[in-house]
Write a protein that holds these residues in place. Structure first.
Motif, PDB file in Angstrom:
ATOM      1  N   UNK A  76      13.453   5.298   3.809  1.00  0.00           N
ATOM      2  CA  UNK A  76      14.040   4.741   5.024  1.00  0.00           C
ATOM      3  C   UNK A  76      13.350   5.395   6.225  1.00  0.00           C
ATOM      4  N   UNK A  77      12.258   4.815   6.705  1.00  0.00           N
ATOM      5  CA  UNK A  77      11.570   5.405   7.863  1.00  0.00           C
ATOM      6  C   UNK A  77      12.547   5.560   9.040  1.00  0.00           C
ATOM      7  N   UNK A  78      12.601   6.750   9.611  1.00  0.00           N
ATOM      8  CA  UNK A  78      13.589   7.020  10.652  1.00  0.00           C
ATOM      9  C   UNK A  78      13.352   6.204  11.913  1.00  0.00           C
ATOM     10  N   UNK A  79      12.154   5.609  12.041  1.00  0.00           N
ATOM     11  CA  UNK A  79      11.912   4.738  13.198  1.00  0.00           C
ATOM     12  C   UNK A  79      12.870   3.543  13.193  1.00  0.00           C
ATOM     13  N   UNK A  80      13.364   3.178  12.015  1.00  0.00           N
ATOM     14  CA  UNK A  80      14.298   2.063  11.915  1.00  0.00           C
ATOM     15  C   UNK A  80      15.626   2.419  12.578  1.00  0.00           C
ATOM     16  N   UNK A  82       0.802  -1.223   0.000  1.00  0.00           N
ATOM     17  CA  UNK A  82       0.000   0.000   0.000  1.00  0.00           C
ATOM     18  C   UNK A  82       0.835   1.274   0.000  1.00  0.00           C
ATOM     19  N   UNK A  83       2.149   1.129   0.112  1.00  0.00           N
ATOM     20  CA  UNK A  83       3.036   2.294   0.094  1.00  0.00           C
ATOM     21  C   UNK A  83       3.433   2.622  -1.341  1.00  0.00           C
ATOM     22  N   UNK A  84       4.113   3.738  -1.498  1.00  0.00           N
ATOM     23  CA  UNK A  84       4.613   4.152  -2.806  1.00  0.00           C
ATOM     24  C   UNK A  84       6.111   4.395  -2.714  1.00  0.00           C
ATOM     25  N   UNK A  85       6.770   4.316  -3.851  1.00  0.00           N
ATOM     26  CA  UNK A  85       8.214   4.538  -3.869  1.00  0.00           C
ATOM     27  C   UNK A  85       8.519   6.014  -3.662  1.00  0.00           C
ATOM     28  N   UNK A  86       9.421   6.292  -2.743  1.00  0.00           N
ATOM     29  CA  UNK A  86       9.856   7.654  -2.446  1.00  0.00           C
ATOM     30  C   UNK A  86      10.920   8.057  -3.470  1.00  0.00           C
ATOM     31  N   UNK A 145       9.794  14.364   6.153  1.00  0.00           N
ATOM     32  CA  UNK A 145       8.704  15.064   5.473  1.00  0.00           C
ATOM     33  C   UNK A 145       7.911  14.157   4.524  1.00  0.00           C
ATOM     34  N   UNK A 146       8.556  13.112   4.012  1.00  0.00           N
ATOM     35  CA  UNK A 146       7.936  12.284   2.970  1.00  0.00           C
ATOM     36  C   UNK A 146       6.748  11.497   3.514  1.00  0.00           C
ATOM     37  N   UNK A 147       5.704  11.376   2.693  1.00  0.00           N
ATOM     38  CA  UNK A 147       4.521  10.595   3.083  1.00  0.00           C
ATOM     39  C   UNK A 147       4.842   9.110   3.144  1.00  0.00           C
TER      40      UNK A 147
END
Length: 500
Positions: free
Chosen positions: A272-276, A211-215, A266-268
């Motif tokens: 690389x989600x910073x939570x990682x 369900x995600x999209x490529x950043x 900022x990206x939807x």
């Protein structure tokens, strides 16, 4: 034993894991390990074959480094993209395309008739490797959910990641001596056939981040940043550090990666989600992989020079000389992941491993012009290999542990990127320091005297070993400060589902 899994419709339910599924997991480990070995081998297997390839194709000494650098640049700069593609479009798809593409371009490289054809094939190898490596690691991460089985699986994977470079030296020497330099590339086709068949039969495609999209902006920023960073450090080997081709690319790489980090907030749909990165144990593990990747080149690169140029070992004998280190690393990998970390946690085990590796590298500085392999190299290699076996497998396991299934690919890619960037930094820094040490030693001496030349070479090697020891010591301090106390707990909510 009851495990949680997800159905294709996304509904969670309890299912009983049959014995067949358990057996299937271990076959998946064999396939993943084989594919990872193929990728890791290619970082070093071609090195020993370079003189033969250069003589055959007639390219210059200046172009020779690009056979190695082209692979590293493509691999490092595209890793995060490859990991996200695996999350978005399915790990089986990414794995099979990676294996097939890697084999195809390896065959093209083996059939190369000129420098341009060979260097293009090496760059494409890096690109397909960047798709294959994170898919392989994330498949491991999402297949093994039982803590004991997962530890055992990562001991195998981590041992391959750590020892694959040495195995590459051995295999490269054997193939070059017995057959031809081209077989250092053709051998990938043989490995890939087995890995592809196993992946096709055993794996099922699953898109956890469907369900995600490529950043796209994030992809461009991080690819350009990693490319600039690795290119800058690669240029440090052939240019002065004051050259714009060195510091200019390093500054640009740092700026691009800083911009990438800002954009990820900022990206939807961040690449690389910073939570990682924000988990302390995971951040410490990433740094452990980075540092061990940099320091290991002090072992492989300069010890290879010493064994061949000073002790007169053949390429095959040089590869065999590294096998005791591989054996020690594999034993330590099993002990660290299945016994030590589950009982006392990483805060003791990983810093201890760095400290042991530092002792081994410091001990290795005792080599001289007339030293013996059995007394001045072998014990030191075993100690260093055991230390690295306490570091790399558990660090890789912790770096990807507890990650949500939809982030498994990009987390795995980050591990690979850390190892690759660490290797590039280590190679550049240690080469520069070693060259400076040799130049300083020759100052005021007769440079035409063969004994003086030999001693200057030894001085360059031991300088690199001292710096590697220092790097490992810094790794021990950093990981001791960063890792949390106690045994890490598996996050039940983030535990990956069984995908087979």
């Amino acid at each position: 034993m009851s495990q949680k899994t997800l159905t294709e419709s996304g509904q969670e339910g309890a299912v009983e894991a049959p014995a067949a599924a358990s057996a299937k997991r271990w076959w998946i480990l064999a396939v993943v390990a084989l594919a990872q070995l193929m990728v890791v081998l290619d970082a070093t297997i071609v090195n020993i074959a370079l003189p033969s390839a250069q003589a055959d194709l007639g390219f210059s000494d200046g172009n020779r480094q690009w056979i190695v650098t082209a692979y590293a640049l493509a691999f490092a700069s595209l890793l995060l993209l490859g990991g996200r593609i695996a999350d978005l479009f399915g790990r089986k798809t990414a794995f099979l395309i990676g294996v097939f593409g890697f084999a195809a371009v390896s065959a093209i490289g083996g059939a190369a008739t000129n420098f341009e054809m060979l260097v293009t094939a090496r760059a494409l190898q890096g690109a397909f490797g960047a798709l294959l490596a994170p898919a392989a690691l994330s498949l491991l991460n999402t297949t093994f959910t039982d803590a004991r089985e997962r530890a055992r699986a990562f001991s195998v994977y981590g041992a391959i990641a750590g020892a694959g470079g040495a195995v590459g030296l051995l295999l490269g020497g054997v193939l070059t001596d017995a057959l031809d330099w081209r077989w250092t590339l053709y051998v990938n086709v043989v490995i890939a056939v087995v890995a592809f068949a196993g992946g096709w039969l055993l794996l099922h495609n699953h898109r956890d981040a469907a369900n995600s999209k490529l950043d796209v902006p994030g992809t461009l920023l991080v690819a350009a940043g990693l490319f600039s960073l690795v290119y800058g450090f690669s240029n440090a080997e052939t240019h002065d550090w004051s050259s714009p081709e060195t510091w200019g690319f390093l500054v640009a790489g740092g700026a691009l990666l800083a911009a990438f980090t800002w954009w990820q907030t900022r990206a939807a749909h961040p690449l690389l989600p910073l939570r990682i990165l924000l988990d302390r144990n995971r951040a410490a593990s990433f740094l452990a992989v980075l540092i061990s990747g940099g320091g290991m080149f002090g072992v492989f690169l300069f010890l290879t020079y010493y064994l061949q140029l000073n002790l007169g070992f053949s390429p095959t004998k040089t590869g065999v000389a590294f096998l005791p280190m591989v054996a020690a690393l594999m034993v330590a990998a099993q002990v660290s992941t299945t016994m030590l970390v589950p009982r006392i946690g990483p805060k003791v085990v990983i810093p201890l491993g760095f400290a042991v590796a530092a002792v081994g590298m410091a001990w290795l500085t005792g080599i001289g012009v007339g030293s013996s392999y059995l007394s001045h190299v072998l014990p030191q290699l075993i100690v260093t290999g055991f230390g690295l076996g306490l570091v790399m497998p558990p660090a890789m396991q912790l770096a990807t542990g507890g990650v949500a299934a939809e982030d498994a690919g990009v987390a795995s890619a980050t591990v690979n990127a850390m190892q690759q960037v660490g290797g590039s930094i280590g190679t550049a820094l240690l080469n520069t320091l070693a060259a400076s040490a040799a130049t300083d030693y020759l100052a005021g001496k007769d440079p035409t005297n063969k004994l003086v030349q030999a001693r200057a070479t030894i001085e360059s090697y031991t300088t690199a070993f001292w710096w590697s020891a220092g790097l490992f010591a810094v790794g021990a301090l950093i990981t001791f400060l960063l890792f949390r106390r106690g045994v890490p707990e598996q996050d039940a909510d983030a535990a990956p589902v069984v995908h087979m």
